[in-house]
Design an enzyme around this catalytic site. Structure first.
Site, PDB file in Angstrom:
ATOM      1  N   GLN A 199     -13.655   0.912  -1.654  1.00  0.00           N
ATOM      2  CA  GLN A 199     -13.658  -0.489  -1.235  1.00  0.00           C
ATOM      3  C   GLN A 199     -14.887  -0.789  -0.388  1.00  0.00           C
ATOM      4  O   GLN A 199     -15.542   0.112   0.120  1.00  0.00           O
ATOM      5  CB  GLN A 199     -12.416  -0.797  -0.378  1.00  0.00           C
ATOM      6  CG  GLN A 199     -11.116  -0.832  -1.158  1.00  0.00           C
ATOM      7  CD  GLN A 199      -9.977  -1.399  -0.328  1.00  0.00           C
ATOM      8  OE1 GLN A 199     -10.000  -1.355   0.901  1.00  0.00           O
ATOM      9  NE2 GLN A 199      -8.957  -1.927  -0.996  1.00  0.00           N
ATOM     10  N   ALA A 203     -12.726 -12.001   7.316  1.00  0.00           N
ATOM     11  CA  ALA A 203     -12.740 -10.635   6.792  1.00  0.00           C
ATOM     12  C   ALA A 203     -12.532 -10.729   5.290  1.00  0.00           C
ATOM     13  O   ALA A 203     -11.990 -11.714   4.771  1.00  0.00           O
ATOM     14  CB  ALA A 203     -11.624  -9.801   7.422  1.00  0.00           C
ATOM     15  N   TRP A 214       0.843  -1.197   0.000  1.00  0.00           N
ATOM     16  CA  TRP A 214       0.000   0.000   0.000  1.00  0.00           C
ATOM     17  C   TRP A 214       0.879   1.249   0.000  1.00  0.00           C
ATOM     18  O   TRP A 214       1.400   1.645   1.033  1.00  0.00           O
ATOM     19  CB  TRP A 214      -0.899   0.011   1.238  1.00  0.00           C
ATOM     20  CG  TRP A 214      -1.808  -1.190   1.307  1.00  0.00           C
ATOM     21  CD1 TRP A 214      -3.003  -1.331   0.680  1.00  0.00           C
ATOM     22  CD2 TRP A 214      -1.611  -2.392   2.050  1.00  0.00           C
ATOM     23  NE1 TRP A 214      -3.556  -2.540   0.971  1.00  0.00           N
ATOM     24  CE2 TRP A 214      -2.726  -3.228   1.812  1.00  0.00           C
ATOM     25  CE3 TRP A 214      -0.588  -2.863   2.896  1.00  0.00           C
ATOM     26  CZ2 TRP A 214      -2.869  -4.484   2.385  1.00  0.00           C
ATOM     27  CZ3 TRP A 214      -0.740  -4.120   3.460  1.00  0.00           C
ATOM     28  CH2 TRP A 214      -1.858  -4.920   3.202  1.00  0.00           C
ATOM     29  N   VAL A 269      -4.887 -11.631   8.182  1.00  0.00           N
ATOM     30  CA  VAL A 269      -5.697 -12.857   8.127  1.00  0.00           C
ATOM     31  C   VAL A 269      -4.786 -14.088   8.038  1.00  0.00           C
ATOM     32  O   VAL A 269      -3.662 -14.002   7.558  1.00  0.00           O
ATOM     33  CB  VAL A 269      -6.665 -12.852   6.909  1.00  0.00           C
ATOM     34  CG1 VAL A 269      -7.861 -11.947   7.174  1.00  0.00           C
ATOM     35  CG2 VAL A 269      -5.966 -12.451   5.630  1.00  0.00           C
ATOM     36  N   HIS A 300      -6.836   1.426   2.675  1.00  0.00           N
ATOM     37  CA  HIS A 300      -7.872   0.392   2.519  1.00  0.00           C
ATOM     38  C   HIS A 300      -8.929   0.605   3.602  1.00  0.00           C
ATOM     39  O   HIS A 300      -8.744   1.454   4.488  1.00  0.00           O
ATOM     40  CB  HIS A 300      -7.278  -1.022   2.576  1.00  0.00           C
ATOM     41  CG  HIS A 300      -6.339  -1.283   3.723  1.00  0.00           C
ATOM     42  ND1 HIS A 300      -5.686  -2.463   3.916  1.00  0.00           N
ATOM     43  CD2 HIS A 300      -5.950  -0.492   4.782  1.00  0.00           C
ATOM     44  CE1 HIS A 300      -4.931  -2.411   4.998  1.00  0.00           C
ATOM     45  NE2 HIS A 300      -5.079  -1.227   5.528  1.00  0.00           N
ATOM     46  N   ARG A 322      -4.227   5.780  -2.696  1.00  0.00           N
ATOM     47  CA  ARG A 322      -2.906   5.154  -2.850  1.00  0.00           C
ATOM     48  C   ARG A 322      -2.008   6.030  -3.709  1.00  0.00           C
ATOM     49  O   ARG A 322      -2.425   6.507  -4.769  1.00  0.00           O
ATOM     50  CB  ARG A 322      -3.042   3.772  -3.477  1.00  0.00           C
ATOM     51  CG  ARG A 322      -3.772   2.860  -2.499  1.00  0.00           C
ATOM     52  CD  ARG A 322      -3.834   1.465  -2.945  1.00  0.00           C
ATOM     53  NE  ARG A 322      -4.643   0.715  -1.975  1.00  0.00           N
ATOM     54  CZ  ARG A 322      -4.967  -0.554  -2.083  1.00  0.00           C
ATOM     55  NH1 ARG A 322      -4.537  -1.241  -3.131  1.00  0.00           N
ATOM     56  NH2 ARG A 322      -5.695  -1.143  -1.174  1.00  0.00           N
TER      57      ARG A 322
HETATM   58  N1  DAH Z   1      -7.283  -4.543   2.598  1.00  0.00           N
HETATM   59  C1  DAH Z   1      -6.850  -5.335   1.473  1.00  0.00           C
HETATM   60  C2  DAH Z   1      -6.424  -4.409   0.353  1.00  0.00           C
HETATM   61  O1  DAH Z   1      -6.694  -3.292   0.381  1.00  0.00           O
HETATM   62  C3  DAH Z   1      -7.954  -6.224   0.982  1.00  0.00           C
HETATM   63  C4  DAH Z   1      -8.282  -7.300   1.962  1.00  0.00           C
HETATM   64  C5  DAH Z   1      -7.652  -8.532   1.885  1.00  0.00           C
HETATM   65  C6  DAH Z   1      -9.190  -7.056   2.979  1.00  0.00           C
HETATM   66  C7  DAH Z   1      -7.950  -9.533   2.763  1.00  0.00           C
HETATM   67  C8  DAH Z   1      -9.495  -8.070   3.884  1.00  0.00           C
HETATM   68  C9  DAH Z   1      -8.852  -9.309   3.753  1.00  0.00           C
HETATM   69  O2  DAH Z   1     -10.373  -7.880   4.881  1.00  0.00           O
HETATM   70  O3  DAH Z   1      -9.169 -10.280   4.645  1.00  0.00           O
HETATM   71  O4  DAH Z   1      -5.802  -4.833  -0.571  1.00  0.00           O
END
Ligand code: DAH
Length: 351
Positions: A220, A319, A158, A263, A180, A206
């Site tokens: 998102q 998530a 990011w 995760v 995010h 970003r």
């Molecule tokens: N936050 C991640 C992104 O911006 C996307 C994401 C991936 C969110 C896995 C989640 C997760 O909650 O479990 O690329």
């Protein structure tokens, strides 16, 4: 001149005068000159008393008949003038009913608004509450709470817009534009106990060059579920339900191993191509792979649950996070993400 001649003369003049009167003011002047209190005919009627009985009877009858006739003629003339005026105004403002109508420009929703609403409605049907969070975020929530410390290589995932907070938030690692919607996982768990089932829509930023699939601002939707006995099967079932609502009831989803620090295990969710279902090697939508990646997901890392003070023996969660632009591009066949934010009506009018 005999009295009878005088009445005849009054009649002639009155009729000529009435025919010449061409507006309401002229009509009123005429009425006053002929039938008014000191009008010519009124004068005759008033002088009847001075006449001999025979003459009075004859003249009286003639004068009264004339009075009635002139009153009726006045009304007739008035109507006639009204009709003429009406006809004139209708002709002046004439409508050509054969001309094409003027189109009404109706407003419409932006394709991303349509997509976002459908995403949220789908999750709301499954019992998710829609929650929003701040776009200006602390490093502490955007990264630290999600197990992405300052020296962690995952930060490279990011590219961040850092904000100058004048040193005020240094303790929390500084301020940034959230990269995010995941920080809302931590914010929400901090203040709520399980069971948790939330969807978090929002803009993210970003610091990167834009191209057909990358924008420096994107939207998102984050999902978070924490409860007793939540497993990978719940994750897959929920996201499969979502994929079917968005892309068609026949869709299948696939989970592929991936990595996100917050995760474990982490997965990439793909849906089979709704355009060719994997049957067209030169499909423009899936480019022949048969699968479309639609989001990242995984089981909430137990370390995060523990930090939130949850009993990790009892609670587990999943998530997920998806890009609204990506979903909209797939659904509508848009091949350049930059179209969404250029406000080009030729593009926007297609939705
Ligand atoms: N936050 C991640 C992104 O911006 C996307 C994401 C991936 C969110 C896995 C989640 C997760 O909650 O479990 O690329």
């Amino acid at each position: 001149m005999s009295a009878v001649d005088a009445v005849r003369e009054i009649e002639e003049q009155a009729r000529a005068g009435l025919a010449a009167a061409s507006d309401e003011r002229a009509l009123e002047a005429w009425r006053s000159a002929v039938l008014g209190r000191s009008g010519s005919l009124t004068g005759v009627l008033r002088s009847l008393g001075e006449l001999a009985p025979e003459e009075r009877r004859a003249l009286g009858a003639a004068a009264n008949r004339l009075k009635g006739e002139l009153e009726a003629a006045l009304e007739a003339r008035r109507d006639e003038l009204k009709q003429t005026a009406l006809r004139a105004s209708v002709t002046a403002g004439a409508l050509d009913v054969t001309l094409p109508g003027r189109p009404l420009h109706r407003g419409r929703y932006h394709p991303l608004t349509l997509t976002l609403r459908e995403i949220l409605a789908t999750f709301e049907r499954m019992g998710f509450a829609t929650i929003e969070g701040p776009e200006i975020e602390h490093d502490a929530y955007n990264f630290e709470a999600l197990r992405i410390p300052a020296d962690h290589p995952a930060r490279d995932m990011w590219d961040t817009f850092w904000l100058d907070s004048g040193g005020e938030w240094e303790g929390a690692g500084g301020l940034l534009l959230r990269t995010h919607t995941s920080p809302m996982q931590a914010r929400y768990m901090e203040t709520h106990e399980p069971p948790i089932r939330i969807a978090v829509p929002g803009r993210c930023y970003r610091y990167e060059a834009t191209d057909a699939t990358h924008e420096w601002m994107l939207q998102q939707v984050e999902l978070l579920v924490v409860d007793e006995g939540v497993s990978m099967a719940d994750l897959k079932g929920t996201l499969q339900e979502f994929a079917r609502a968005m892309f068609g009831p026949e869709r299948r989803v696939m989970m592929r191993n991936s990595y996100f620090p917050f995760v474990e295990p982490g997965v990439e969710i793909a849906v089979d191509c709704f355009a060719c279902a994997g049957t067209n090697p030169s499909c423009p939508v899936c480019r022949g792979s048969g699968w479309l990646e639609i989001m990242g997901a995984g089981m909430v890392h137990p370390e995060i649950l523990e930090r939130m003070g949850y009993e990790t023996e009892r609670y587990t969660g999943f998530a997920a996070g998806m890009g609204v632009e990506r979903i909209a591009m797939l659904r509508y066949g848009v091949d350049d993400i930059r179209n969404f934010y250029q406000n080009d009506l030729r593009f926007l009018r297609q939705f």
